[in-house]
Design an enzyme around this catalytic site. Structure first.
Site, PDB file in Angstrom:
ATOM      1  N   CYS A  57      -4.049   1.978   0.235  1.00 49.39           N
ATOM      2  CA  CYS A  57      -2.889   1.628  -0.244  1.00 49.39           C
ATOM      3  C   CYS A  57      -2.544   0.185  -0.032  1.00 49.39           C
ATOM      4  CB  CYS A  57      -1.623   2.506  -0.090  1.00 49.39           C
ATOM      5  SG  CYS A  57      -0.120   1.955  -1.198  1.00 49.39           S
ATOM      6  N   CYS A  72      -0.881   1.091  -9.368  1.00 47.76           N
ATOM      7  CA  CYS A  72      -0.525   2.134  -8.290  1.00 47.76           C
ATOM      8  C   CYS A  72      -1.232   1.638  -7.196  1.00 47.76           C
ATOM      9  CB  CYS A  72      -1.286   3.358  -8.616  1.00 47.76           C
ATOM     10  SG  CYS A  72      -0.845   4.470  -9.880  1.00 47.76           S
ATOM     11  N   SER A  88       7.463  11.261  -6.109  1.00 46.56           N
ATOM     12  CA  SER A  88       5.960  11.505  -5.244  1.00 46.56           C
ATOM     13  C   SER A  88       6.182  11.192  -3.614  1.00 46.56           C
ATOM     14  CB  SER A  88       5.149  10.210  -5.760  1.00 46.56           C
ATOM     15  OG  SER A  88       3.970  10.329  -5.498  1.00 46.56           O
ATOM     16  N   CYS A 132      -1.472   4.416   4.459  1.00 50.55           N
ATOM     17  CA  CYS A 132      -2.581   5.209   3.577  1.00 50.55           C
ATOM     18  C   CYS A 132      -3.595   4.011   3.484  1.00 50.55           C
ATOM     19  CB  CYS A 132      -2.324   5.780   2.515  1.00 50.55           C
ATOM     20  SG  CYS A 132      -0.916   7.006   2.350  1.00 50.55           S
ATOM     21  N   CYS A 155       8.749   2.932 -12.471  1.00 46.12           N
ATOM     22  CA  CYS A 155       8.423   3.153 -11.238  1.00 46.12           C
ATOM     23  C   CYS A 155       9.150   2.171 -10.281  1.00 46.12           C
ATOM     24  CB  CYS A 155       6.706   2.776 -11.228  1.00 46.12           C
ATOM     25  SG  CYS A 155       6.072   3.087  -9.415  1.00 46.12           S
ATOM     26  N   ASN A 172      -7.303   1.323  -7.696  1.00 40.97           N
ATOM     27  CA  ASN A 172      -7.015  -0.070  -7.923  1.00 40.97           C
ATOM     28  C   ASN A 172      -7.220  -1.161  -6.882  1.00 40.97           C
ATOM     29  OD1 ASN A 172      -5.959   0.303 -10.636  1.00 40.97           O
ATOM     30  ND2 ASN A 172      -4.219   1.392  -9.721  1.00 40.97           N
ATOM     31  N   GLY A 220       7.119   2.583  -0.623  1.00 39.86           N
ATOM     32  CA  GLY A 220       7.794   3.509   0.428  1.00 39.86           C
ATOM     33  C   GLY A 220       7.505   4.794   0.004  1.00 39.86           C
ATOM     34  N   GLU A 221       8.059   5.753   0.966  1.00 39.80           N
ATOM     35  CA  GLU A 221       8.020   6.982   1.049  1.00 39.80           C
ATOM     36  C   GLU A 221       9.290   7.618   0.657  1.00 39.80           C
ATOM     37  OE1 GLU A 221       5.927   9.825   0.877  1.00 39.80           O
ATOM     38  OE2 GLU A 221       7.807  10.928   1.060  1.00 39.80           O
ATOM     39  N   CYS A 230       6.411   0.157   3.936  1.00 40.86           N
ATOM     40  CA  CYS A 230       6.090   1.771   4.099  1.00 40.86           C
ATOM     41  C   CYS A 230       5.280   1.819   5.597  1.00 40.86           C
ATOM     42  CB  CYS A 230       4.840   2.120   3.239  1.00 40.86           C
ATOM     43  SG  CYS A 230       4.800   3.808   3.073  1.00 40.86           S
ATOM     44  N   GLU A 259       9.298  -4.653  -5.428  1.00 41.50           N
ATOM     45  CA  GLU A 259       8.918  -4.382  -6.668  1.00 41.50           C
ATOM     46  C   GLU A 259       9.196  -3.185  -7.502  1.00 41.50           C
ATOM     47  OE1 GLU A 259       5.479  -7.571  -6.584  1.00 41.50           O
ATOM     48  OE2 GLU A 259       4.702  -5.746  -5.997  1.00 41.50           O
TER      49      GLU A 259
END
Ligand code: SAH
Length: 384
Positions: free
Chosen positions: A139, A361, A219, A136, A125, A318, A187-188, A132, A111
């Protein structure tokens, strides 16, 4: 919750011809020479022409390249493909945020979200991976296993698709709605630095999409060894998903902290090239009720960031289905922000955007693994 409308054909056409969107100028020149579209001594001129059509005008058809002679356009079309990846679904939030589900190949989807009123005009974004590996705790994307890294072409394609939808071709100098890029999707990015860096080279090119490195933010949850290389290779702005001010809590929220604890992370941040008051590090801090939102933690945050040119984005948590946390109360968030403000930090509270379409987010997640499993099941059923 938004309604997902799937408008995609059942069997997307997979082109056997290579695309051009992810190639650097040098690689594009080499491809044109190799395909005998251009003799080596003319490659520079041809490359410049094709580059502008691809990245400044955003064309998806070689026939539109009107300053290239017709036989050459025909040969280009025989050898290369300009089609975008498929937009499997598109949603628009009541607040103007837009989200695209992009199908790069069957079962590989990510996305991408456009958020108005962020940065100079609006930010895109983008995702750097499908799924991922970080897990976390707060998330939603982290509940989806990594499917694979996205290529530079697939990262650039997200910008092209947003531009298509916003009607922003050719690249305008002024009045753009898409002015900034943030690598804050799925993703990172620092686990896919080669492709991210190549994509930024393409996106920032002045004769193309022309979104400058200063308006591009990457980020990371804190992949310490890649922070210096990120700065050296991209000159992008740095954002850090911090979320906690001590190792015990950060170990729990961001498991990557067990490998790269706060002291190492802060040292790497302090060494990021080009930091100044005009080029600050953004610290993202998700507000989790009763977990990391006390005034004492706000003061600890001020101490931790001492001497770092920083701004702090407070992100109200969120929610997503099954999430183990709640969002802090508004008054608590304001009290937290007040401590930071008194210490001299800009600390905007990020109003959640696109929550109604799960575009905010940490809410991004696709069915990519599931889709693969169901495709397998369908194939098995077919065989049986
Ligand atoms: N892996 C990178 C890029 C993703 S950025 C990173 O961690 O920085 C996505 C941002 O959204 C991160 O700051 C992340 O911590 C934050 N986020 C994740 N889940 C969230 C949620 N449920 N609510 C608010 N913010 C969230």
């Amino acid at each position: 919750m938004g309604v997902r409308l799937d408008l995609s054909p059942r069997h997307p056409r997979a082109s056997p011809r290579p695309g051009l969107a992810g190639l650097s100028r040098a690689a594009l020149a080499a491809a044109l020479v190799e395909a005998e579209i251009s003799p080596p001594d003319k490659a520079r001129m041809r490359t410049g022409q094709v580059w502008r059509w691809l990245h400044h005008y955003g064309v998806t058809d070689f026939e539109a390249m009107t300053n290239i002679d017709k036989p050459t356009r025909g040969r280009l079309a025989e050898r290369f493909d300009l089609a975008r990846p498929q937009v499997a679904a598109r949603q628009v939030s009541a607040d103007g945020a837009r989200k695209w589900l992009i199908r790069f190949q069957p079962g590989v989807e990510a996305e991408c979200v456009y958020i108005p009123d962020v940065g100079r005009a609006g930010a895109l974004c983008v995702s750097s991976q499908v799924g991922c590996t970080l897990n976390c705790r707060f998330c939603h994307t982290g509940t989806q296993a990594l499917v694979r890294n996205l290529s530079a072409a697939e990262i650039v394609a997200q910008v092209q698709i947003a531009r298509d939808d916003l009607g922003e071709w050719p690249s305008a100098k002024d009045g753009r709605r898409l002015s900034n890029i943030v690598f804050m999707g799925m993703g990172e990015p620092l686990y896919n630095l080669d492709n991210v860096a190549e994509a930024i080279d393409i996106i920032s090119d002045n004769e193309g999409l022309a979104i400058s490195r200063r308006r591009t933010t990457v980020s990371t949850a804190g992949v310490v060894p890649q922070i210096g290389p990120l700065g050296a290779r991209t000159q992008a702005m740095l954002a850090i998903s911090l979320h906690a001010t001590n190792d015990a809590l950060r170990d729990e929220l961001v498991p990557l902290n067990r490998r790269y604890p706060l002291a190492e992370l802060m040292a790497a941040i302090r060494g990021y090239p080009g930091l100044s008051n005009a080029r600050r590090v953004t610290f993202e801090y998700v507000m989790l009720k009763g977990v990391n939102d006390s005034a004492a933690e706000a003061r600890a945050l001020v101490r931790l960031l001492a001497g770092v040119p920083a701004k702090i984005n407070l992100i109200p948590f969120n929610p997503w289905p099954g999430a183990p946390y709640e969002c802090s109360d508004w008054a608590t968030i304001e009290a937290f922000a007040a401590v930071l403000n008194r210490a001299g930090y800009a600390s905007p509270i990020r109003t959640p955007r696109g929550r109604d379409i799960l575009a905010a987010c940490g809410q991004l997640r696709t069915e990519s693994t599931k889709a693969r499993a169901s495709a397998r099941r369908a194939a098995e059923a077919h065989v049986a």
